[in-house]
Enzyme design. Structure first.
Site, PDB file in Angstrom:
ATOM      1  N   HIS A   1      -8.355   7.820   6.587  1.00 39.41           N
ATOM      2  CA  HIS A   1      -6.835   7.575   6.260  1.00 39.41           C
ATOM      3  C   HIS A   1      -6.302   8.641   5.805  1.00 39.41           C
ATOM      4  CE1 HIS A   1      -4.090   5.483   3.542  1.00 39.41           C
ATOM      5  NE2 HIS A   1      -4.359   4.475   4.069  1.00 39.41           N
TER       6      HIS A   1
ATOM      7  N   ILE B   1     -12.780   6.229  15.726  1.00 40.30           N
ATOM      8  CA  ILE B   1     -13.308   5.354  15.330  1.00 40.30           C
ATOM      9  C   ILE B   1     -12.560   4.408  14.483  1.00 40.30           C
ATOM     10  CG2 ILE B   1     -15.560   4.068  14.644  1.00 40.30           C
ATOM     11  CD1 ILE B   1     -15.985   6.205  16.942  1.00 40.30           C
TER      12      ILE B   1
ATOM     13  N   HIS C   1      -2.432   2.475  13.398  1.00 40.92           N
ATOM     14  CA  HIS C   1      -2.022   1.709  11.998  1.00 40.92           C
ATOM     15  C   HIS C   1      -2.705   0.356  11.736  1.00 40.92           C
ATOM     16  CE1 HIS C   1       0.329   0.691   8.575  1.00 40.92           C
ATOM     17  NE2 HIS C   1       1.346   0.767   8.877  1.00 40.92           N
TER      18      HIS C   1
ATOM     19  N   HIS D   1       0.795  -1.067  -0.106  1.00 42.12           N
ATOM     20  CA  HIS D   1       0.057  -0.060   0.060  1.00 42.12           C
ATOM     21  C   HIS D   1       0.869   1.213   0.180  1.00 42.12           C
ATOM     22  CE1 HIS D   1      -3.633   2.417   1.678  1.00 42.12           C
ATOM     23  NE2 HIS D   1      -4.046   1.728   0.177  1.00 42.12           N
TER      24      HIS D   1
ATOM     25  N   ARG E   1      -9.969  -0.780  -1.455  1.00 37.07           N
ATOM     26  CA  ARG E   1      -9.889  -2.064  -0.764  1.00 37.07           C
ATOM     27  C   ARG E   1     -10.920  -2.586   0.006  1.00 37.07           C
ATOM     28  NH1 ARG E   1      -4.490  -1.500   2.220  1.00 37.07           N
ATOM     29  NH2 ARG E   1      -5.685   0.359   3.359  1.00 37.07           N
TER      30      ARG E   1
ATOM     31  N   GLY F   1     -11.040   1.751  12.016  1.00 32.97           N
ATOM     32  CA  GLY F   1     -11.550   1.292  10.688  1.00 32.97           C
ATOM     33  C   GLY F   1     -12.100   2.584   9.956  1.00 32.97           C
ATOM     34  N   PHE F   2     -12.040   3.725  10.292  1.00 37.80           N
ATOM     35  CA  PHE F   2     -12.497   4.935   9.378  1.00 37.80           C
ATOM     36  C   PHE F   2     -11.289   5.767   9.291  1.00 37.80           C
ATOM     37  CE2 PHE F   2     -16.784   3.993   8.876  1.00 37.80           C
ATOM     38  CZ  PHE F   2     -17.152   2.955   9.910  1.00 37.80           C
TER      39      PHE F   2
ATOM     40  N   ARG G   1      18.314  10.776   6.521  1.00 40.00           N
ATOM     41  CA  ARG G   1      18.660  11.373   7.820  1.00 40.00           C
ATOM     42  C   ARG G   1      18.167  12.718   7.484  1.00 40.00           C
ATOM     43  NH1 ARG G   1      19.663  15.141  11.178  1.00 40.00           N
ATOM     44  NH2 ARG G   1      21.578  15.018  12.523  1.00 40.00           N
TER      45      ARG G   1
ATOM     46  N   ASP H   1      -9.355  -2.201   7.004  1.00 35.64           N
ATOM     47  CA  ASP H   1      -9.510  -2.863   8.206  1.00 35.64           C
ATOM     48  C   ASP H   1     -11.067  -3.087   8.790  1.00 35.64           C
ATOM     49  OD1 ASP H   1      -6.582  -1.062   9.562  1.00 35.64           O
ATOM     50  OD2 ASP H   1      -6.715  -3.020   8.611  1.00 35.64           O
TER      51      ASP H   1
ATOM     52  N   ARG I   1       1.337  -8.337   4.407  1.00 31.08           N
ATOM     53  CA  ARG I   1       2.209  -7.074   3.902  1.00 31.08           C
ATOM     54  C   ARG I   1       3.776  -7.268   3.681  1.00 31.08           C
ATOM     55  NH1 ARG I   1       0.901  -1.824   4.389  1.00 31.08           N
ATOM     56  NH2 ARG I   1      -1.053  -2.548   3.621  1.00 31.08           N
TER      57      ARG I   1
HETATM   58  C1  SDX Z   1      -4.036   1.612   7.937  1.00 27.05           C
HETATM   59  O1  SDX Z   1      -1.174   4.615   5.423  1.00 27.05           O
HETATM   60  C2  SDX Z   1      -1.551   3.461   5.162  1.00 27.05           C
HETATM   61  O2  SDX Z   1      -1.673   3.188   3.966  1.00 27.05           O
HETATM   62  C3  SDX Z   1      -1.996   2.393   6.457  1.00 27.05           C
HETATM   63  C4  SDX Z   1      -2.929   1.376   5.841  1.00 27.05           C
HETATM   64  C5  SDX Z   1      -1.898   0.240   4.922  1.00 27.05           C
HETATM   65  O3  SDX Z   1      -2.570  -0.387   4.377  1.00 27.05           O
HETATM   66  O4  SDX Z   1      -0.885   0.183   5.394  1.00 27.05           O
HETATM   67  O5  SDX Z   1      -4.160   1.964   5.060  1.00 27.05           O
HETATM   68  C6  SDX Z   1      -3.534   0.499   6.897  1.00 27.05           C
HETATM   69  O6  SDX Z   1      -3.252   2.075   8.840  1.00 27.05           O
HETATM   70  C7  SDX Z   1      -5.377   2.054   7.837  1.00 27.05           C
HETATM   71  C8  SDX Z   1      -5.738   3.026   8.876  1.00 27.05           C
HETATM   72  C9  SDX Z   1      -6.274   2.104  10.284  1.00 27.05           C
HETATM   73  N1  SDX Z   1      -6.440   3.284  11.526  1.00 27.05           N
HETATM   74  C10 SDX Z   1      -7.638   3.320  11.994  1.00 27.05           C
HETATM   75  O7  SDX Z   1      -8.711   2.970  11.345  1.00 27.05           O
HETATM   76  C11 SDX Z   1      -7.614   4.313  13.241  1.00 27.05           C
HETATM   77  C12 SDX Z   1      -8.762   5.256  13.029  1.00 27.05           C
HETATM   78  N2  SDX Z   1      -8.284   6.205  11.923  1.00 27.05           N
HETATM   79  C13 SDX Z   1      -7.582   7.316  12.354  1.00 27.05           C
HETATM   80  O8  SDX Z   1      -6.854   7.339  13.580  1.00 27.05           O
HETATM   81  C14 SDX Z   1      -6.976   8.168  11.251  1.00 27.05           C
HETATM   82  O9  SDX Z   1      -8.248   8.201  10.351  1.00 27.05           O
HETATM   83  C15 SDX Z   1      -5.807   7.861  10.587  1.00 27.05           C
HETATM   84  C16 SDX Z   1      -4.690   7.736  11.712  1.00 27.05           C
HETATM   85  C17 SDX Z   1      -5.858   6.669   9.670  1.00 27.05           C
HETATM   86  C18 SDX Z   1      -5.491   9.186   9.594  1.00 27.05           C
HETATM   87  O10 SDX Z   1      -5.306  10.227  10.529  1.00 27.05           O
HETATM   88  P1  SDX Z   1      -4.921  11.555  10.155  1.00 27.05           P
HETATM   89  O11 SDX Z   1      -4.435  11.384   8.480  1.00 27.05           O
HETATM   90  O12 SDX Z   1      -3.609  11.899  10.887  1.00 27.05           O
HETATM   91  O13 SDX Z   1      -5.906  12.434  10.100  1.00 27.05           O
HETATM   92  P2  SDX Z   1      -6.144  13.510  11.209  1.00 27.05           P
HETATM   93  O14 SDX Z   1      -5.560  12.987  12.455  1.00 27.05           O
HETATM   94  O15 SDX Z   1      -5.526  14.924  10.892  1.00 27.05           O
HETATM   95  O16 SDX Z   1      -7.734  13.799  11.478  1.00 27.05           O
HETATM   96  C19 SDX Z   1      -8.341  14.696  10.522  1.00 27.05           C
HETATM   97  C20 SDX Z   1      -9.536  15.066  11.250  1.00 27.05           C
HETATM   98  C21 SDX Z   1      -9.545  15.193  12.635  1.00 27.05           C
HETATM   99  O17 SDX Z   1     -10.823  15.927  13.079  1.00 27.05           O
HETATM  100  P3  SDX Z   1     -10.632  17.419  13.616  1.00 27.05           P
HETATM  101  O18 SDX Z   1      -9.745  17.247  14.662  1.00 27.05           O
HETATM  102  O19 SDX Z   1      -9.869  18.149  12.770  1.00 27.05           O
HETATM  103  O20 SDX Z   1     -12.132  17.733  13.983  1.00 27.05           O
HETATM  104  O21 SDX Z   1     -10.448  13.646  11.056  1.00 27.05           O
HETATM  105  C22 SDX Z   1     -10.820  13.513  12.398  1.00 27.05           C
HETATM  106  C23 SDX Z   1      -9.802  13.694  13.494  1.00 27.05           C
HETATM  107  O22 SDX Z   1     -10.295  14.005  14.768  1.00 27.05           O
HETATM  108  N3  SDX Z   1     -10.725  11.937  12.396  1.00 27.05           N
HETATM  109  C24 SDX Z   1     -11.626  10.791  12.934  1.00 27.05           C
HETATM  110  C25 SDX Z   1     -10.969   9.723  12.426  1.00 27.05           C
HETATM  111  N4  SDX Z   1     -10.018   9.878  11.586  1.00 27.05           N
HETATM  112  C26 SDX Z   1      -9.729  11.106  11.499  1.00 27.05           C
HETATM  113  N5  SDX Z   1     -12.343  10.925  13.934  1.00 27.05           N
HETATM  114  C27 SDX Z   1     -12.869   9.958  14.499  1.00 27.05           C
HETATM  115  N6  SDX Z   1     -12.578   8.683  13.862  1.00 27.05           N
HETATM  116  C28 SDX Z   1     -11.506   8.447  12.956  1.00 27.05           C
HETATM  117  N7  SDX Z   1     -11.429   7.226  12.695  1.00 27.05           N
END
Ligand code: SDX
Length: 371
Positions: free
Chosen positions: A262, A257, A223, A188, A272, A259-260, A358, A314, A339
């Site tokens: 990216h 939350i 992650h 990915h 996917r 699973g939501f 670096r 996920d 992976r």
């Molecule tokens: C994987 O990189 C890859 O390709 C990874 C992956 C792979 O195949 O290797 O795809 C696998 O890691 C998928 C992601 C799995 N993780 C989760 O599902 C954990 C929940 N998701 C989040 O923590 C989040 O969405 C991330 C970490 C995945 C991405 O976060 P970012 O890009 O750092 O986004 P952000 O923290 O800047 O959030 C932006 C806004 C925020 O709101 P505000 O503070 O601006 O009001 O979106 C909100 C966040 O709070 N937000 C969420 C959220 N994800 C973002 N709010 C609630 N639930 C969420 N899941």
């Protein structure tokens, strides 16, 4: 005029590597794997063929697939010095910690450990692709005081992986669905764990060390650890009303939350997840568990409406693994085992044309102090 480019927290949007392995083309909504569309690959060829494409740059023919299957089958048998450690792990030791330890120990049987040539790194990646399912299944079953199962020669790679974890020989649909999930997890672009592996490989360290670092990264709930948390959330919710209440409460508490969302897909659905959702539908119908499918679909609707966020892989891989009978704490180890093919391809590429990583810092601390 400073020559150092702007600071990007979390390296968001920064190009950190040049690669021929893969690209997430968000505009075209395509995950490009060496020129192919990952979704089409996952629908039409096996995980082993995708792994062959990642490592060799082209899809393997029948003869090459048989050679890969044979080489991997050899590595499915773990060395005694590794399996003898499983019972020594404290029962409280988690599966990703056991996997990280097992990956590190595999270095002990690599005669070509510090050979960074493409040939040697490909061999060691195949070694990992074969050994990982046995470490995942064996360390789990050892803790559960269950018999550690040996692979069955009549089963494919994916069917054996499933069998060694669950103890039951999978149906064709179960094996095909699991194989598809491994392809979807296989590569990915440059997620945190792959980037960690490239950073370590750029010091000319060995592939097992780079993979060990990648396991440590993938354990993180932001992650790879998310798929396990998704299933725990669905089981806690139990009913559609329960899920609605649970999401409302967690969102009100400003919780993430699982699973939501990216970093790259932002406010779009992970391609996917779309395919995995279709497979969940077929599997749930097969197993008379449409209730699970419907609660997942409701969660997707709620998150789109309330947060404008969409599922990543996920979110739908978790209920699929649940219906396949895989223990929840093996979801992330399975993710890593799949992976490893993509990470191996990145390590090979990094060490073929290396530049030590670096980066610099923006210093915000004090200056001019004296002891
Ligand atoms: C994987 O990189 C890859 O390709 C990874 C992956 C792979 O195949 O290797 O795809 C696998 O890691 C998928 C992601 C799995 N993780 C989760 O599902 C954990 C929940 N998701 C989040 O923590 C989040 O969405 C991330 C970490 C995945 C991405 O976060 P970012 O890009 O750092 O986004 P952000 O923290 O800047 O959030 C932006 C806004 C925020 O709101 P505000 O503070 O601006 O009001 O979106 C909100 C966040 O709070 N937000 C969420 C959220 N994800 C973002 N709010 C609630 N639930 C969420 N899941």
């Amino acid at each position: 005029m400073s020559t150092i480019p702007d600071y990007k927290p979390g390296l968001e949007g920064v190009i950190a590597s040049e690669t021929k392995v893969s690209l997430l083309d968000v505009e075209q909504e395509e995950i490009v794997i060496r020129g192919y569309n990952l979704i089409e690959l996952a629908e039409k060829v096996s995980y082993l063929e995708v792994a062959g494409l990642l490592l060799n740059g082209e899809l393997p023919g029948r003869q090459q697939q048989q050679e890969m299957q044979q080489e991997i089958s050899h590595y499915l048998e773990l060395p005694d010095y590794l399996t003898s450690v499983f019972p020594l792990f404290p029962s409280s030791m988690g599966m990703m910690d056991r996997l990280r330890t097992g990956v590190s120990m595999l270095a002990g049987e690599a005669f070509d450990l510090d050979d960074r040539s493409k040939t040697a790194n490909k061999r060691k990646t195949m070694h990992l692709l074969g050994a990982l399912p046995s470490i995942v299944a064996g360390s789990y079953r050892s803790r559960a005081k269950q018999e550690i199962l040996r692979p069955l020669s009549r089963l494919s790679f994916s069917a054996n992986f499933l069998y060694m974890m669950t103890g039951s020989e999978p149906s064709q649909r179960e094996a095909d669905t699991f194989d598809q999930s491994l392809s979807l997890y296989s590569e990915h672009e440059l997620p945190n764990s792959t980037f960690a592996a490239r950073v370590i490989a750029s010091t000319n360290s060995d592939i097992y060390g780079a993979m060990t670092g990648a396991v440590a990264s993938l354990k993180g709930p932001l992650h790879g650890g998310a798929n396990e948390e998704v299933m725990k959330m669905l089981l806690q919710a139990q009913t559609p009303e329960g899920l609605k209440e649970l999401l409302d409460a967690r969102l009100a508490a400003k919780e993430r939350i699982m699973g939501f969302g990216h970093r790259v897909y932002m406010k779009k659905m992970d391609p996917r997840a779309t395919l995995m959702k279709k497979s969940l539908y077929d599997l749930a119908q097969d197993k008379n568990r449409m209730d699970l499918y419907e609660i997942c679909d409701l969660g997707e609707t709620i998150m789109a409406q309330k947060k404008g966020l969409y599922p990543n892989l996920d979110y739908y891989a978790a209920p699929v693994y649940y219906l396949l009978g895989i223990p929840i704490e093996l979801y992330t180890p399975v993710f890593f085992a799949a992976r490893a093919a993509g990470i191996g391809a990145h390590i090979i590429e990094q060490q073929e044309n290396n530049r030590l990583f670096r980066p610099r810092v923006r210093y915000t601390g004090p200056r001019g102090l004296h002891p």
